[in-house]
Design a protein around this motif. Structure first.
Motif, PDB file in Angstrom:
ATOM      1  N   ASP A 155       0.819  -1.216   0.000  1.00 23.13           N
ATOM      2  CA  ASP A 155       0.000   0.000   0.000  1.00 23.13           C
ATOM      3  C   ASP A 155       0.853   1.267   0.000  1.00 23.13           C
ATOM      4  O   ASP A 155       0.531   2.258  -0.652  1.00 23.13           O
ATOM      5  CB  ASP A 155      -0.929   0.027   1.215  1.00 23.13           C
ATOM      6  N   LYS A 200       1.595  -5.283   4.416  1.00 29.40           N
ATOM      7  CA  LYS A 200       0.366  -5.810   3.829  1.00 29.40           C
ATOM      8  C   LYS A 200       0.507  -5.859   2.312  1.00 29.40           C
ATOM      9  O   LYS A 200       0.924  -4.882   1.682  1.00 29.40           O
ATOM     10  CB  LYS A 200      -0.807  -4.907   4.206  1.00 29.40           C
ATOM     11  N   CYS A 201       0.172  -7.006   1.710  1.00 30.41           N
ATOM     12  CA  CYS A 201       0.272  -7.170   0.264  1.00 30.41           C
ATOM     13  C   CYS A 201      -0.988  -7.851  -0.264  1.00 30.41           C
ATOM     14  O   CYS A 201      -1.593  -8.669   0.439  1.00 30.41           O
ATOM     15  CB  CYS A 201       1.494  -8.014  -0.114  1.00 30.41           C
ATOM     16  N   THR A 202      -1.380  -7.518  -1.480  1.00 26.62           N
ATOM     17  CA  THR A 202      -2.562  -8.094  -2.108  1.00 26.62           C
ATOM     18  C   THR A 202      -2.161  -8.882  -3.336  1.00 26.62           C
ATOM     19  O   THR A 202      -1.486  -8.366  -4.234  1.00 26.62           O
ATOM     20  CB  THR A 202      -3.564  -6.990  -2.514  1.00 26.62           C
ATOM     21  N   VAL A 257      -5.673 -10.931   0.404  1.00 32.00           N
ATOM     22  CA  VAL A 257      -4.913  -9.930   1.149  1.00 32.00           C
ATOM     23  C   VAL A 257      -4.075 -10.638   2.212  1.00 32.00           C
ATOM     24  O   VAL A 257      -4.594 -11.421   3.013  1.00 32.00           O
ATOM     25  CB  VAL A 257      -5.845  -8.899   1.809  1.00 32.00           C
ATOM     26  N   TYR A 258      -2.776 -10.369   2.201  1.00 34.10           N
ATOM     27  CA  TYR A 258      -1.871 -10.879   3.226  1.00 34.10           C
ATOM     28  C   TYR A 258      -1.584  -9.737   4.195  1.00 34.10           C
ATOM     29  O   TYR A 258      -0.938  -8.754   3.831  1.00 34.10           O
ATOM     30  CB  TYR A 258      -0.567 -11.368   2.588  1.00 34.10           C
ATOM     31  N   PRO A 259      -2.084  -9.831   5.423  1.00 35.29           N
ATOM     32  CA  PRO A 259      -1.867  -8.747   6.389  1.00 35.29           C
ATOM     33  C   PRO A 259      -0.383  -8.562   6.672  1.00 35.29           C
ATOM     34  O   PRO A 259       0.425  -9.484   6.505  1.00 35.29           O
ATOM     35  CB  PRO A 259      -2.611  -9.236   7.640  1.00 35.29           C
ATOM     36  N   ALA A 260      -0.036  -7.369   7.113  1.00 39.79           N
ATOM     37  CA  ALA A 260       1.346  -7.115   7.527  1.00 39.79           C
ATOM     38  C   ALA A 260       1.705  -8.090   8.649  1.00 39.79           C
ATOM     39  O   ALA A 260       0.871  -8.423   9.499  1.00 39.79           O
ATOM     40  CB  ALA A 260       1.494  -5.676   7.999  1.00 39.79           C
ATOM     41  N   THR A 261       2.924  -8.574   8.642  1.00 33.61           N
ATOM     42  CA  THR A 261       3.337  -9.533   9.653  1.00 33.61           C
ATOM     43  C   THR A 261       3.379  -8.880  11.031  1.00 33.61           C
ATOM     44  O   THR A 261       3.701  -7.704  11.168  1.00 33.61           O
ATOM     45  CB  THR A 261       4.717 -10.118   9.330  1.00 33.61           C
ATOM     46  N   HIS A 264       3.822 -13.963  -0.274  1.00 37.05           N
ATOM     47  CA  HIS A 264       2.715 -13.080   0.099  1.00 37.05           C
ATOM     48  C   HIS A 264       2.156 -12.374  -1.134  1.00 37.05           C
ATOM     49  O   HIS A 264       1.901 -11.178  -1.115  1.00 37.05           O
ATOM     50  CB  HIS A 264       3.174 -12.060   1.129  1.00 37.05           C
ATOM     51  N   CYS A 278       5.556  -8.178  -3.566  1.00 45.42           N
ATOM     52  CA  CYS A 278       5.584  -8.032  -2.106  1.00 45.42           C
ATOM     53  C   CYS A 278       7.026  -7.969  -1.614  1.00 45.42           C
ATOM     54  O   CYS A 278       7.319  -7.302  -0.620  1.00 45.42           O
ATOM     55  CB  CYS A 278       4.841  -9.176  -1.436  1.00 45.42           C
TER      56      CYS A 278
END
Length: 558
Positions: free
Chosen positions: A112, A189-191, A198-202, A214, A219
């Motif tokens: 983002d 966060k990556c899509t 959607v992969y949330p931020a670690t 991700h 990403c």
């Protein structure tokens, strides 16, 4: 050489079947069983899937990406730069559309947040940053044969090799920064561009090589930008088969070891590389073995492997520049075919013409102005993390300062063509970014500096009560070109250099972030820059043909 002559250095995890490609996709599905790839073992002998506190990291197993040719095994990124240096010289005239069709592409950035592009110098030039990514995935029979470990076929890849190639704005020098695969970072966060997942931020820090799982290489790009603050223009990847074919095409790449080496231990770990002491040209699978060798070089770590890759990259660049045999049309045709089949790139590099134009820029740099480095790091258990020296290295790249220590012709700071508004009409938000790794934010700095601006006539300057992200140096940011003149006017009023005025999409108006270099006082004094490359970066000059890898005595033979 037999099928297993280049074995995976690590024991793979249990195989798991991946989901099938949706019907209608015009790319052929991967053949054979699908499974997750094996990660190379960490220095503590573990399975490479644990976080900083020793807890298991599950990001790798949360997704099984459909096998795609664009996500082939791309681990040996050293050869990628060589492809660009070569410039596909005659390839632009050989089956142009056919070659374009060979090239796969993926989105550049899946995160983002964005990092503003560098401001052009007085001559209108900007640097170029290319992230080279290599993974452990194996999704063709040829790559599987070269990579070994059947049960990893088609599994979710790990970004086990990451190198940033920085080409200076004036095209006089080039810098390469490698990041160890087990560096602990926060993955943003990556899509996924394929299915919108959607992969949330670690939460906390995770090994950087998991970023590829991700959503794809975009990403990994996002992770680099978050960590370094460096704007990345492109990424490029190459697979196992491409490494072998290109090493063959140039007649072998000279490498050196200071003793006889056989990369194989009693448990069968190792690449299988076997060379006598001295300098020898490696090609085919032996070239791949060199690039994969960890057991036998120095302390057996990824850091030693990165050093060997730097040597190989430097040697191949020299070889490509000197090798007259590449004027042979048939060899050029073969190299063009193999190179384009091996590449996955962002849309900005998805044609032979674009790759040729980029390579033309890269070829302007002589080997003696190319500097290979490894991100300075320290151990955290069996992993590593960036040090203060790493931030110094990142800053030099951000500011386009040569890593070889040679001075560059200073160009005047470029002032905006957009006239500034009257001081009293410029809205300025002031934030406190004075926090450091060891010091809490200096109390009241945003309020104090906002007051200074008001006293100077900037009556719309206000302090943001929230603490901003840490900034080593005070910076003025603006969101769009029409506010550049206003931002520079604010900087000039406080004695902040124009070079510290940056465009950024993270702000909505002119924003001054008071950095750790201005924790007290009312007069800003720009710190003297230490523009030397840290010794801990282990710099290697691209023209150094005397470099030799040290062999661990436990892996030698007589």
């Amino acid at each position: 050489m037999t099928r297993n002559s280049v074995q995976e250095e690590d024991a793979p995890p249990p195989a798991r079947r991946a989901r099938q490609r949706p019907r209608g996709d015009d790319r052929p599905p991967a053949k054979g069983p699908q499974a997750h790839p094996a990660a190379a073992p960490p220095r503590d002998g573990g399975d490479g899937r644990h976080g900083a506190d020793g807890g298991e990291v599950h990001a790798r197993g949360t997704r099984r990406r459909p096998p795609r040719r664009g996500h082939r095994a791309l681990r040996w990124s050293a050869v990628t730069l060589a492809v660009l240096i070569l410039g596909t010289a005659g390839a632009g005239y050989l089956y142009y559309q056919h070659l374009n069709g060979n090239i796969e592409k993926d989105p550049l950035n899946l995160g983002d947040s964005k990092v503003a592009k560098p401001t052009p110098n007085a001559a209108g030039q900007v640097p170029l940053n290319i992230l080279v990514i290599g993974s452990d995935a194996r999704d063709t029979e040829e790559n599987q044969k070269l990579g070994g470990a059947r049960e990893t076929f088609g599994g979710t890849p790990l970004a086990d090799v990451q190198m940033l190639v920085h080409l200076s704005a004036d095209r006089s020098n080039m810098s390469v920064v490698s990041m160890p695969r087990d560096t602990l970072v926060k993955i943003p966060k990556c899509t996924d561009p394929d299915d919108g997942k959607v992969y949330p931020a670690t939460v906390g820090r995770t090994m950087t090589n998991q970023s590829l799982g991700h959503g794809g290489p975009g990403c990994t790009v996002a992770t680099w930008q978050e960590l370094t603050g460096i704007h990345i223009d492109h990424f490029i990847m190459v697979d196992f088969a491409g490494v072998v074919s290109m090493a063959d095409a140039v007649g072998g790449v000279p490498v050196c070891v200071d003793a006889n080496i056989h990369s194989r231990d009693r448990k069968g770990h190792g690449s299988g590389l076997k060379l006598p002491e001295g300098t020898h040209p490696v090609k085919g699978e032996q070239a791949l073995q060199w690039l994969r060798t960890r057991y036998g070089f120095e302390d057996g770590s990824d850091l030693a492997r990165a050093k060997a890759q730097h040597m190989y990259m430097s040697s191949m660049i020299r070889r490509l520049r000197e090798n007259a045999t590449l004027s042979n049309p048939n060899k050029l045709r073969r190299l063009a075919e193999e190179a384009t089949e091996a590449l996955t790139v962002d849309p900005g590099l998805d044609t032979v013409k674009k790759l040729y134009d980029l390579s033309t820029e890269l070829r302007k740099v002589k080997p003696e102005r190319i500097t290979m480095t490894t991100m300075p790091n320290r151990y955290v258990g069996a992993r590593v993390e960036p040090t203060e020296d790493a931030e110094q290295l990142f800053r030099l790249v951000r500011e386009d300062i040569p890593l070889d220590g040679k001075s560059v012709k200073k160009t005047p700071e470029k002032e905006s063509d957009d006239p500034a508004a009257a001081d009293g009409e410029i809205a300025v938000q002031v934030r406190n970014g004075t926090r450091t790794d060891v010091l809490a934010p200096a109390s009241g700095r945003a309020r104090t500096v906002a007051g200074l601006l008001v006293d100077k006539g900037f009556t719309q300057a206000v302090a943001d009560p929230a603490t901003a992200a840490s900034e080593d140096r005070t910076v003025v940011r603006y969101p769009s070109a029409e506010l550049e003149g206003d931002a520079q006017r604010v900087a000039k009023a406080l004695g902040i250099p124009v070079s510290s005025v940056k465009q950024s999409t993270d702000v909505s108006g002119v924003t001054l972030v008071v950095g750790a270099d201005w924790r007290e006082g009312t007069a800003y004094r720009a710190p003297k820059s230490d523009d030397k490359t840290p010794r801990t970066a282990q710099a290697l000059n691209g023209a150094d043909d005397k470099a030799c890898m040290h062999v661990n005595p436990a892996f030698t033979w007589s």
